[in-house]
Design a protein around this motif. Structure first.
Motif, PDB file in Angstrom:
ATOM      1  N   LYS A   1       4.181  -8.200   7.304  1.00 15.48           N
ATOM      2  CA  LYS A   1       5.035  -8.591   6.182  1.00 15.48           C
ATOM      3  C   LYS A   1       6.200  -9.459   6.639  1.00 15.48           C
ATOM      4  O   LYS A   1       6.725 -10.252   5.879  1.00 15.48           O
ATOM      5  CB  LYS A   1       5.598  -7.355   5.486  1.00 15.48           C
ATOM      6  CG  LYS A   1       4.563  -6.476   4.849  1.00 15.48           C
ATOM      7  CD  LYS A   1       5.216  -5.238   4.267  1.00 15.48           C
ATOM      8  CE  LYS A   1       4.175  -4.256   3.809  1.00 15.48           C
ATOM      9  NZ  LYS A   1       4.766  -3.001   3.339  1.00 15.48           N
TER      10      LYS A   1
ATOM     11  N   MET B   1      -2.318  -0.366  -3.563  1.00 20.79           N
ATOM     12  CA  MET B   1      -1.464  -1.462  -3.947  1.00 20.79           C
ATOM     13  C   MET B   1      -2.080  -2.778  -3.458  1.00 20.79           C
ATOM     14  O   MET B   1      -2.563  -2.868  -2.344  1.00 20.79           O
ATOM     15  CB  MET B   1      -0.090  -1.247  -3.338  1.00 20.79           C
ATOM     16  CG  MET B   1       1.008  -1.948  -4.089  1.00 20.79           C
ATOM     17  SD  MET B   1       2.636  -1.541  -3.449  1.00 20.79           S
ATOM     18  CE  MET B   1       3.151  -0.404  -4.705  1.00 20.79           C
ATOM     19  N   SER B   2      -2.026  -3.771  -4.246  1.00 20.08           N
ATOM     20  CA  SER B   2      -2.624  -5.063  -3.930  1.00 20.08           C
ATOM     21  C   SER B   2      -1.813  -5.819  -2.888  1.00 20.08           C
ATOM     22  O   SER B   2      -0.583  -5.744  -2.863  1.00 20.08           O
ATOM     23  CB  SER B   2      -2.708  -5.895  -5.208  1.00 20.08           C
ATOM     24  OG  SER B   2      -3.057  -7.217  -4.923  1.00 20.08           O
ATOM     25  N   SER B   3      -2.515  -6.559  -2.040  1.00 19.28           N
ATOM     26  CA  SER B   3      -1.811  -7.380  -1.051  1.00 19.28           C
ATOM     27  C   SER B   3      -1.098  -8.552  -1.715  1.00 19.28           C
ATOM     28  O   SER B   3      -0.243  -9.183  -1.121  1.00 19.28           O
ATOM     29  CB  SER B   3      -2.781  -7.878   0.011  1.00 19.28           C
ATOM     30  OG  SER B   3      -3.737  -8.724  -0.571  1.00 19.28           O
ATOM     31  N   PHE B   4      -1.453  -8.847  -2.981  1.00 22.52           N
ATOM     32  CA  PHE B   4      -0.750  -9.910  -3.699  1.00 22.52           C
ATOM     33  C   PHE B   4       0.671  -9.482  -4.031  1.00 22.52           C
ATOM     34  O   PHE B   4       1.557 -10.299  -4.166  1.00 22.52           O
ATOM     35  CB  PHE B   4      -1.499 -10.283  -4.985  1.00 22.52           C
ATOM     36  CG  PHE B   4      -2.813 -10.946  -4.724  1.00 22.52           C
ATOM     37  CD1 PHE B   4      -2.868 -12.223  -4.193  1.00 22.52           C
ATOM     38  CD2 PHE B   4      -3.996 -10.282  -4.981  1.00 22.52           C
ATOM     39  CE1 PHE B   4      -4.073 -12.843  -3.941  1.00 22.52           C
ATOM     40  CE2 PHE B   4      -5.212 -10.892  -4.728  1.00 22.52           C
ATOM     41  CZ  PHE B   4      -5.252 -12.178  -4.202  1.00 22.52           C
ATOM     42  N   GLN B   5       0.899  -8.182  -4.160  1.00 23.16           N
ATOM     43  CA  GLN B   5       2.235  -7.671  -4.433  1.00 23.16           C
ATOM     44  C   GLN B   5       3.040  -7.516  -3.142  1.00 23.16           C
ATOM     45  O   GLN B   5       4.262  -7.506  -3.180  1.00 23.16           O
ATOM     46  CB  GLN B   5       2.146  -6.329  -5.147  1.00 23.16           C
ATOM     47  CG  GLN B   5       1.553  -6.454  -6.539  1.00 23.16           C
ATOM     48  CD  GLN B   5       1.290  -5.106  -7.172  1.00 23.16           C
ATOM     49  OE1 GLN B   5       1.245  -4.086  -6.511  1.00 23.16           O
ATOM     50  NE2 GLN B   5       1.097  -5.115  -8.481  1.00 23.16           N
ATOM     51  N   ASN B   6       2.363  -7.367  -2.020  1.00 26.67           N
ATOM     52  CA  ASN B   6       3.005  -7.229  -0.710  1.00 26.67           C
ATOM     53  C   ASN B   6       2.396  -8.251   0.237  1.00 26.67           C
ATOM     54  O   ASN B   6       1.536  -7.914   1.048  1.00 26.67           O
ATOM     55  CB  ASN B   6       2.798  -5.827  -0.145  1.00 26.67           C
ATOM     56  CG  ASN B   6       3.489  -4.776  -0.976  1.00 26.67           C
ATOM     57  OD1 ASN B   6       4.652  -4.911  -1.288  1.00 26.67           O
ATOM     58  ND2 ASN B   6       2.754  -3.747  -1.354  1.00 26.67           N
ATOM     59  N   PRO B   7       2.822  -9.500   0.143  1.00 31.18           N
ATOM     60  CA  PRO B   7       2.170 -10.530   0.960  1.00 31.18           C
ATOM     61  C   PRO B   7       2.380 -10.310   2.454  1.00 31.18           C
ATOM     62  O   PRO B   7       3.419  -9.820   2.883  1.00 31.18           O
ATOM     63  CB  PRO B   7       2.832 -11.818   0.500  1.00 31.18           C
ATOM     64  CG  PRO B   7       4.119 -11.411  -0.109  1.00 31.18           C
ATOM     65  CD  PRO B   7       3.915 -10.026  -0.652  1.00 31.18           C
TER      66      PRO B   7
END
Length: 70
Positions: A28, A1-7
């Motif tokens: 997070k 999962m991208s860190s852009f989806q989980n800042p």
């Protein structure tokens, strides 16, 4: 999962033993950042943090806060 989806953010927590200085954490949320810190710090070091006193910053702002890290 991208860190852009989980800042994730950087958090600077105040220290009881060094007024004006802060400990850098990453997560997070402030609670997540404290949990991550607990994996690499002793209980005495964790007790030195003022958990309610933090500054939330982005990684690109870190240079502005280097003087606070203790």
């Amino acid at each position: 999962m991208s860190s852009f989806q989980n800042p994730h953010f950087m958090y600077l927590f105040a220290l009881k033993s060094k007024p004006g200085k802060r400990k850098l954490a990453y997560g997070k949320s402030p609670e997540d950042a404290l949990e991550i810190l607990s994996f690499r710090m002793s209980q005495a070091e964790m007790d030195d943090l003022i958990r309610e006193d933090f500054i939330k910053i982005h990684q690109r702002q870190m240079q502005e806060y280097v003087h606070l890290m203790g």
